[in-house]
Each structure stands twice: as C-alpha cells, then as structure tokens.
Enzyme design. Structure first.
Site, PDB file in Angstrom:
ATOM      1  N   TYR A  53     -10.794 -15.742  23.187  1.00 23.34           N
ATOM      2  CA  TYR A  53      -9.898 -14.847  22.453  1.00 23.34           C
ATOM      3  C   TYR A  53     -10.311 -13.378  22.628  1.00 23.34           C
ATOM      4  CZ  TYR A  53      -7.571 -12.238  18.821  1.00 23.34           C
ATOM      5  OH  TYR A  53      -6.829 -11.288  18.174  1.00 23.34           O
ATOM      6  N   HIS A  83      -0.162  -1.018  19.705  1.00 24.80           N
ATOM      7  CA  HIS A  83      -0.673  -0.949  18.338  1.00 24.80           C
ATOM      8  C   HIS A  83      -0.706   0.476  17.788  1.00 24.80           C
ATOM      9  CE1 HIS A  83      -1.605  -5.063  19.109  1.00 24.80           C
ATOM     10  NE2 HIS A  83      -2.402  -5.227  18.061  1.00 24.80           N
ATOM     11  N   ASN A 195     -10.142  -2.541  16.719  1.00 23.36           N
ATOM     12  CA  ASN A 195     -10.424  -3.541  15.695  1.00 23.36           C
ATOM     13  C   ASN A 195     -11.627  -3.085  14.880  1.00 23.36           C
ATOM     14  OD1 ASN A 195     -11.295  -6.978  15.447  1.00 23.36           O
ATOM     15  ND2 ASN A 195      -9.371  -6.104  14.803  1.00 23.36           N
ATOM     16  N   TYR A 280     -15.431  11.865 -29.589  1.00 25.64           N
ATOM     17  CA  TYR A 280     -15.960  11.063 -28.494  1.00 25.64           C
ATOM     18  C   TYR A 280     -16.053  11.833 -27.179  1.00 25.64           C
ATOM     19  CZ  TYR A 280     -15.444   6.693 -31.189  1.00 25.64           C
ATOM     20  OH  TYR A 280     -15.544   5.685 -32.105  1.00 25.64           O
ATOM     21  N   ARG A 283     -19.398  13.455 -27.699  1.00 25.40           N
ATOM     22  CA  ARG A 283     -20.510  12.588 -28.080  1.00 25.40           C
ATOM     23  C   ARG A 283     -20.743  11.452 -27.088  1.00 25.40           C
ATOM     24  NH1 ARG A 283     -20.026   8.680 -32.779  1.00 25.40           N
ATOM     25  NH2 ARG A 283     -18.148   9.882 -33.215  1.00 25.40           N
ATOM     26  N   PHE A 329     -13.446  -8.006  10.372  1.00 26.27           N
ATOM     27  CA  PHE A 329     -12.473  -6.912  10.266  1.00 26.27           C
ATOM     28  C   PHE A 329     -11.779  -6.867   8.911  1.00 26.27           C
ATOM     29  CE2 PHE A 329     -10.543 -10.555  12.568  1.00 26.27           C
ATOM     30  CZ  PHE A 329      -9.749 -11.029  11.536  1.00 26.27           C
ATOM     31  N   GLU A 414      -2.043 -13.528   9.997  1.00 26.12           N
ATOM     32  CA  GLU A 414      -2.890 -12.692   9.140  1.00 26.12           C
ATOM     33  C   GLU A 414      -2.290 -12.719   7.732  1.00 26.12           C
ATOM     34  OE1 GLU A 414      -2.472  -9.310  11.618  1.00 26.12           O
ATOM     35  OE2 GLU A 414      -3.541 -10.304  13.250  1.00 26.12           O
TER      36      GLU A 414
END
Length: 515
Positions: A53, A83, A195, A280, A283, A329, A414
């Site tokens: 792959y 991409h 990637n 507050y 404090r 990734f 994915e």
C-alpha cells in the site's frame, strides 16, 4: 535569520516556538544516513514487485488497485495534484513554516521512505524564506492533513504558489529565482509528504504559544484589577493552595501574591475595610487560572509528543525491509489537545471580563461609575465592557469541542475522523478575542488604580501601569476610544505586558517558574 538545528524525535517545545517566531530549521546532518536507509528499503520493496500500500497501489478506497513500476512517479505526482483541493484564505506564514519544520522532523526519522534530496528541498525552502501558499480549509484531521500538506508538496514539484518575501509568485518561478529545481517524486514520496498531522499540530502549537502569553498577561491584569478594586491578597496565601495540591493553582497564586507584594494600595485597607470577601472574579483567580494553566501544560505535553512523532502511512522499517500500514495519521490526540486549549482560552477571557464588569460597577468596586470622573456626562468604560462581553460570548460559541464531531470520508474507508484541523485552526482567533478582553481590562485596571493616587501599587504592577500610560493617557473625559483599545491590545498580544513585570514572576507552560 537564526536556524534551529532539529534532532528529530527529541525537539523541545522551545525550539518549535523559535521557529514559529521566525527562526529557520534544519535537521541534524547525522540523520541523512537514516533517511537514505529508509529510501533504499522502499527501492527494495519496489524491486520485489509485491503489492504494498502507498508504494505501488492506489490510495484510500483504491488501495486494491495495483500500479505498474513504470507509473510509480506518475502515481506520486497525481496524489499530490489531486489532493491539493483546499479552499479558504492562505494559512499565516509563521504557521506554514512551523508545519514545514514539523514535516522535516518527521521525515528525518527514517520511517517514511523519502530520499535525502526531497528532504533537502523542503529544508532549502525554509532556509531561503520560501513559504507555500496553502488554503487553510480542507482537512478533517485523519488520513493526515491531506489537502493542506498536498498544497505544500505541490510547490516542491513546481506547482501552485509561494510567498517569496512580500510577493506571491508561481512556485516554479520562486524556486528558479533562488537556484532550486522542482523534485520528481519517487515511490512513496508524495504520500509521505502529504500524509501526517503537521497542519493540525502546527496550528495547535501556534495557539499554545500565544495562549501562554495570554495566560501570563491575564495574571498581570488580574493582579492590577485586584489592586484597583482594593481587593485582598489573602486568597493568594500559599497555605490555602497547598491544601488543594493542584500545581497550576499553586503557581498562579504564587504569582498573584508576588505581583501585588509591596503595594501601598493594598496596605491602605488592611485595617478598617468593612468588606469580608471579594467577588469570585478576584478571590478565585488562582483556582480558575490555575486550572487553565494545568490543562495548557497537559496540552503542551501531548503536542510535544505529537510534534516529535512520525504520523504518515505506511511506515517503513528499514531493518526488516517491511512497510507496515497503520493509523498514526489519525489526529485524535491533537484534536483533544486543541479542545482543551480552547477551554482554557475561553475561561481566561471570561474571568477577565468579569473583572472589567466588577470595576465599572461602583457598588462592587467602590470606584466612580464606569471609571469616569464625570459619570452621566461621560460614559467612560461602559461600552468597552460591552465589547469584552461580546468577545467572550463569541469564544464560548467557538469552544464547543471539535473532537466529538466526525463525518465519514473516502467512500466510508475513512469512517471516523478527528476534526483536529478545524479544532486547532479556530484557536488563534480565540486567542485574539481573549487578548482583546485582557487589553480592555488592562486599561480599566490602570484607570482604577489612577483613582487611588498618590498611593502606588507594587513595583512590577507600577511598571505595567507606566507602560500603559506611555501609550494611553488617563481618561478624564470621553474621547474616541478605539485607538486606546488598539494600543492596549497590542501591549497584551505582543508580550509587552508580560515583559514589563520582569523575569521570575510568572509561570511558564514548560516547567515551573522561569528563572
């Protein structure tokens, strides 16, 4: 330009911060031998011909498609071009350069299979001040930050645009102008470059560095507001905080106490003050700011680990000649870190806004209404408090966790993504909003202390008030407020407020108190 020498896998946060602030980056030359071994392992895999792959197959859902050896260079070029599908405004140059340095540190660990020449080109882009133009939207923070890293990688093959100084020019032209040639990507190289989690991590780190300054400035303005309201420093007594044991709370209380030490304003109401307890927002500063500091430190630890990791896929193990496919990734650690940074930013601004609201309310502060000598005729700080409220509300909306969202991509291959990219990218705008709130508080607190003249506050806080008054005069009558706000916010965001108190008084994200 200073160059930070990276020892991949062991780079401290301070080095990443230097790069974000403008330094260049180069890897330790000793790592080039490691890089070459990894590249040879990929070449051996290609020579065997078995499908692996990302080396001789398609990508994502197309992983089962076998690619002939003659087409491997085209395969890597195609993945970069296809991409590079980001949209939106260009990333800020400092964040891009940090992202490039993070990618350098990852590739140099010899688990990505890239050749030395490819790494040297990325290194040269940093050294020569060439910054890829990268759209800031398009990553979901899993399978890597694919789109933005593809835009970075495209410039390395001569496609896309580059910022060269103040010019935006075609990548091929920018490379040629400095004597660089585009690279022809070999097997695995395109995938290794695009990637990984470097986009999300760079944005998260940038926000972490800015949030540290925000936190420290808010401690200073909080102490100044406490004195302006003639509040007590008793809640900062170390015995209180040691009993609860939270490190951030202890450190924050220590700073607040030391910031106020020696204040004549504080000394003036040690006896005869009828108030029993402060609200507050005064404090509980150690508890709120300390909790923020603790989670910023937690995020820093996560991001320091991530920045030193290898997050592309598949990973090459040269010693055995294996290419193992996994999921480094997936940016879930970064997404979680970004979400808790968002919470800290939001709460720091929220507490500061409550102190502004307290200062403008005469019933709570004992000061003139809206901090003006002429309430009614003048509105004073009425609307700056409204502006602070608007900024806080905007940050509350942005603080919703990004990591709880997921949307399947790549035809359900994915099917769970982190949304780290969006979660990290929002943070710089959140810091800007919070710096606006703290800048308004800086003006309001200085104005409040002015009403106590001739009494002075402590030495470090007087240094801060002097800093303010050199930029913005006391508000006697209403005037056009916007320039005053801009100057005060710049004092906060630039780090000038933190610098004014001097070293050793304010906690740091890394370690305890700075020396």
């Amino acid at each position: 330009m200073k160059t930070v020498l990276l020892s991949p896998g062991a780079v401290p946060l301070s080095a990443w911060c230097e790069i974000y602030r403008g330094a260049s980056a180069a890897i330790d030359p000793a790592h080039y031998a490691i890089i070459e071994r990894s590249a040879k392992a990929v070449a051996a895999i290609v020579a065997k011909g078995a499908p692996v792959y990302g080396i001789n197959t398609g990508f994502g859902k197309l992983a089962s498609v076998r690619i002939d050896a003659a087409d491997l260079e085209t395969l890597q070029r195609n993945i970069v071009l296809s991409h590079a599908a980001g949209v939106g405004q260009p990333m800020p140059v400092p964040v891009v350069r940090l992202m490039m340095a993070l990618k350098l540190g990852s590739l140099a660990q010899g688990a990505s299979g890239v050749r030395a020449g490819t790494v040297r080109l990325l290194e040269a882009l940093l050294a020569k001040g060439l910054t890829p133009v990268i759209p800031c939207q398009g990553s979901v923070g899993a399978s890597g930050d694919l789109a933005p890293l593809a835009h970075m990688s495209a410039t390395m093959i001569g496609v896309g645009e580059i910022f060269a100084g103040d010019r935006r020019v075609p990548a091929a032209q920018a490379l040629a102008e400095v004597g660089l040639a585009p690279v022809v990507l070999g097997a695995k190289e395109g995938l290794a470059l695009l990637n990984g989690t470097q986009f999300s991590t760079a944005y998260a780190l940038a926000a972490l560095f800015e949030a540290e300054n925000l936190y420290r400035a808010a401690l200073v303005t909080g102490a100044l507001s406490t004195d302006a309201a003639r509040g007590s420093d008793a809640p900062f007594d170390p015995r209180i905080h040691l009993l609860r044991r939270h490190r951030g709370q202890i450190d924050s209380a220590d700073s607040l106490r030391r910031l106020m030490e020696g204040s004549a304003i504080r000394a003036s109401h040690l006896v005869g003050d009828e108030r029993v307890q402060d609200p507050y927002c005064l404090r509980c500063q150690p508890q709120v700011m300390g909790a923020a500091l603790d989670i910023l430190r937690q995020a820093a630890a996560t991001l320091a680990t991530e920045a030193n990791g290898v997050t592309d896929n598949p990973l090459i193990f040269a010693e055995t000649g294996e290419a193992l496919s996994g999921g480094n990734f997936h940016a879930e650690p970064v997404a979680f870190a970004a979400d808790i940074i968002a919470l800290a930013i939001c709460e720091i601004g929220s507490l500061a806004e409550r102190r502004i609201a307290m200062l403008v309310d005469p019933a709570l502060s004992g000061l003139p209404a809206f901090l003006t000598p002429h309430p009614g005729l003048s509105s004073g700080f009425m609307i700056p408090q409204v502006t602070a409220a608007a900024l806080v509300s905007e940050n509350k909306q942005r603080a919703h966790p990004a990591s709880v969202d997921s949307i399947p991509t790549s035809a359900n291959q994915e099917d769970h993504v982190s949304m780290a990219a969006h979660g990290a990218r929002r943070l710089l705008d959140m810091v800007e909003n919070a710096c606006g709130v703290v800048g308004i508080e800086l003006l309001a607190a200085a104005q409040g202390c002015d009403f106590h003249r001739p009494l002075a506050t402590s030495k470090p806080l007087e240094a801060v008030r002097d800093l303010v008054r050199r930029a913005v005069p006391h508000l006697d009558d209403d005037r056009y407020f916007h320039p005053d706000l801009e100057k005060a916010i710049a004092l906060v965001s630039s780090g000038a407020v933190v610098d004014a108190v001097g070293p050793g008084l304010l906690p740091a994200i890394e370690g305890r108190l700075p020396s």
